[in-house]
Enzyme design. Structure first.
Site, mmCIF file in Angstrom:
data_model
loop_
_atom_site.group_PDB
_atom_site.id
_atom_site.type_symbol
_atom_site.label_atom_id
_atom_site.label_comp_id
_atom_site.label_asym_id
_atom_site.label_seq_id
_atom_site.Cartn_x
_atom_site.Cartn_y
_atom_site.Cartn_z
ATOM 1 N N PRO A 9 44.362 49.141 24.337
ATOM 2 C CA PRO A 9 44.884 48.611 25.591
ATOM 3 C C PRO A 9 44.344 49.307 26.846
ATOM 4 O O PRO A 9 44.163 50.517 26.863
ATOM 5 C CB PRO A 9 46.401 48.838 25.476
ATOM 6 C CG PRO A 9 46.572 49.843 24.398
ATOM 7 C CD PRO A 9 45.423 49.646 23.459
ATOM 8 N N ASN A 10 44.087 48.483 27.839
ATOM 9 C CA ASN A 10 43.670 48.902 29.186
ATOM 10 C C ASN A 10 42.224 49.380 29.274
ATOM 11 O O ASN A 10 41.743 49.687 30.362
ATOM 12 C CB ASN A 10 44.615 49.984 29.759
ATOM 13 C CG ASN A 10 46.042 49.495 29.829
ATOM 14 O OD1 ASN A 10 46.291 48.442 30.408
ATOM 15 N ND2 ASN A 10 46.976 50.208 29.219
ATOM 16 N N ARG A 17 40.617 51.146 36.450
ATOM 17 C CA ARG A 17 41.747 52.047 36.163
ATOM 18 C C ARG A 17 41.342 53.511 36.363
ATOM 19 O O ARG A 17 40.302 53.955 35.863
ATOM 20 C CB ARG A 17 42.297 51.819 34.744
ATOM 21 C CG ARG A 17 41.453 52.413 33.645
ATOM 22 C CD ARG A 17 41.998 52.200 32.247
ATOM 23 N NE ARG A 17 43.165 52.996 31.940
ATOM 24 C CZ ARG A 17 43.461 53.444 30.716
ATOM 25 N NH1 ARG A 17 42.658 53.176 29.692
ATOM 26 N NH2 ARG A 17 44.532 54.147 30.504
ATOM 27 N N TYR A 22 38.631 58.169 34.087
ATOM 28 C CA TYR A 22 37.807 57.399 33.144
ATOM 29 C C TYR A 22 36.435 57.021 33.695
ATOM 30 O O TYR A 22 35.637 56.405 32.985
ATOM 31 C CB TYR A 22 38.568 56.139 32.716
ATOM 32 C CG TYR A 22 39.877 56.468 32.029
ATOM 33 C CD1 TYR A 22 39.889 57.089 30.785
ATOM 34 C CD2 TYR A 22 41.111 56.199 32.636
ATOM 35 C CE1 TYR A 22 41.076 57.422 30.153
ATOM 36 C CE2 TYR A 22 42.307 56.519 32.012
ATOM 37 C CZ TYR A 22 42.277 57.131 30.771
ATOM 38 O OH TYR A 22 43.451 57.465 30.144
ATOM 39 N N ASN A 71 38.774 53.600 19.715
ATOM 40 C CA ASN A 71 39.522 54.264 20.780
ATOM 41 C C ASN A 71 40.839 53.501 20.878
ATOM 42 O O ASN A 71 40.908 52.438 21.501
ATOM 43 C CB ASN A 71 38.765 54.225 22.110
ATOM 44 C CG ASN A 71 39.514 54.970 23.196
ATOM 45 O OD1 ASN A 71 40.694 55.297 23.041
ATOM 46 N ND2 ASN A 71 38.849 55.227 24.313
ATOM 47 N N ALA A 74 46.323 54.094 24.456
ATOM 48 C CA ALA A 74 47.701 54.602 24.437
ATOM 49 C C ALA A 74 48.318 54.573 23.036
ATOM 50 O O ALA A 74 49.197 55.387 22.721
ATOM 51 C CB ALA A 74 48.561 53.811 25.412
ATOM 52 N N GLU A 95 37.233 58.531 15.681
ATOM 53 C CA GLU A 95 38.133 58.302 16.817
ATOM 54 C C GLU A 95 37.448 58.808 18.084
ATOM 55 O O GLU A 95 36.900 59.913 18.084
ATOM 56 C CB GLU A 95 39.420 59.097 16.563
ATOM 57 C CG GLU A 95 40.413 59.091 17.693
ATOM 58 C CD GLU A 95 41.573 60.067 17.409
ATOM 59 O OE1 GLU A 95 41.487 60.872 16.455
ATOM 60 O OE2 GLU A 95 42.553 60.019 18.165
ATOM 61 N N HIS A 97 37.800 59.269 22.429
ATOM 62 C CA HIS A 97 38.547 59.200 23.690
ATOM 63 C C HIS A 97 37.604 59.567 24.822
ATOM 64 O O HIS A 97 36.890 60.572 24.724
ATOM 65 C CB HIS A 97 39.747 60.157 23.683
ATOM 66 C CG HIS A 97 40.706 59.822 22.594
ATOM 67 N ND1 HIS A 97 41.560 58.748 22.678
ATOM 68 C CD2 HIS A 97 40.886 60.362 21.370
ATOM 69 C CE1 HIS A 97 42.253 58.663 21.559
ATOM 70 N NE2 HIS A 97 41.854 59.623 20.742
ATOM 71 N N ARG A 104 45.232 67.110 28.924
ATOM 72 C CA ARG A 104 46.035 66.269 29.831
ATOM 73 C C ARG A 104 47.530 66.479 29.549
ATOM 74 O O ARG A 104 47.936 67.552 29.128
ATOM 75 C CB ARG A 104 45.591 64.807 29.672
ATOM 76 C CG ARG A 104 44.114 64.605 30.097
ATOM 77 C CD ARG A 104 43.677 63.163 29.961
ATOM 78 N NE ARG A 104 44.455 62.278 30.825
ATOM 79 C CZ ARG A 104 44.447 60.944 30.720
ATOM 80 N NH1 ARG A 104 43.697 60.356 29.801
ATOM 81 N NH2 ARG A 104 45.182 60.211 31.537
#
Ligand code: DQA
Length: 140
Positions: A9-10, A17, A22, A71, A74, A95, A97, A104
């Site tokens: 998502p996103n 964003r 990012y 990825n 969330a 995976e 990111h 973070r």
């Protein structure tokens, strides 16, 4: 060799964003980088904002794809369903990111998918996807 690249998502909002986190490059630009990294092999790029749709996609990869780059965005930090789907199909998975989730907020430090993934790459920006693809190309 056939790779499935999944974005959660996103990530379709890349470029818009939170550019300080990012970056300014768009989702289309990310797809172009992935396409280049996948030159010479079969691949599919998939993005969804919906947990169940991502689970369906992972299930449909069974006996079709040799490796997955994911990825989960969330859902990384919440989704037992995505973890279980990856365990079900048992396909080598890296995976990725874009940001460094370890530096973070505390809630980003735990990843369900890490419990299955053979490798996790975080904080390398879009290059993390290229590294993941190269890793799977060399090891699968
Ligand atoms: C992300 C990190 C997640 O914590 C966040 O929810 C995202 C993107 C990353 O690529 O850095 O949406 O997976």
């Amino acid at each position: 060799m056939k790779l499935l690249i999944i974005n959660g998502p996103n990530l379709n909002m890349l470029g818009i964003r939170e550019p300080a986190i990012y970056g300014k490059n768009t989702y289309s630009e990310l797809c172009r980088m992935i396409e280049k990294a996948c030159e010479g092999i079969e691949f599919e790029i998939y993005q969804s904002n919906h947990e169940g749709a991502i689970v369906d996609k992972i299930q449909s990869a069974f006996n079709v794809f040799d490796g997955i780059v994911i990825n989960p965005a969330a859902y990384t930090h919440t989704s037992v369903a995505i973890l279980d789907a990856l365990k079900s199909v048992n396909i080598p998975t890296v995976e990725v990111h874009i940001s460094d989730i370890n530096t973070r907020e505390d809630f980003r430090k735990f990843s369900y998918v890490s419990l299955y993934a053979c490798k996790t790459i975080a904080g390398r920006g879009f290059d993390g996807y290229v590294e993941a693809i190269e890793y799977l190309r060399a090891s699968v």
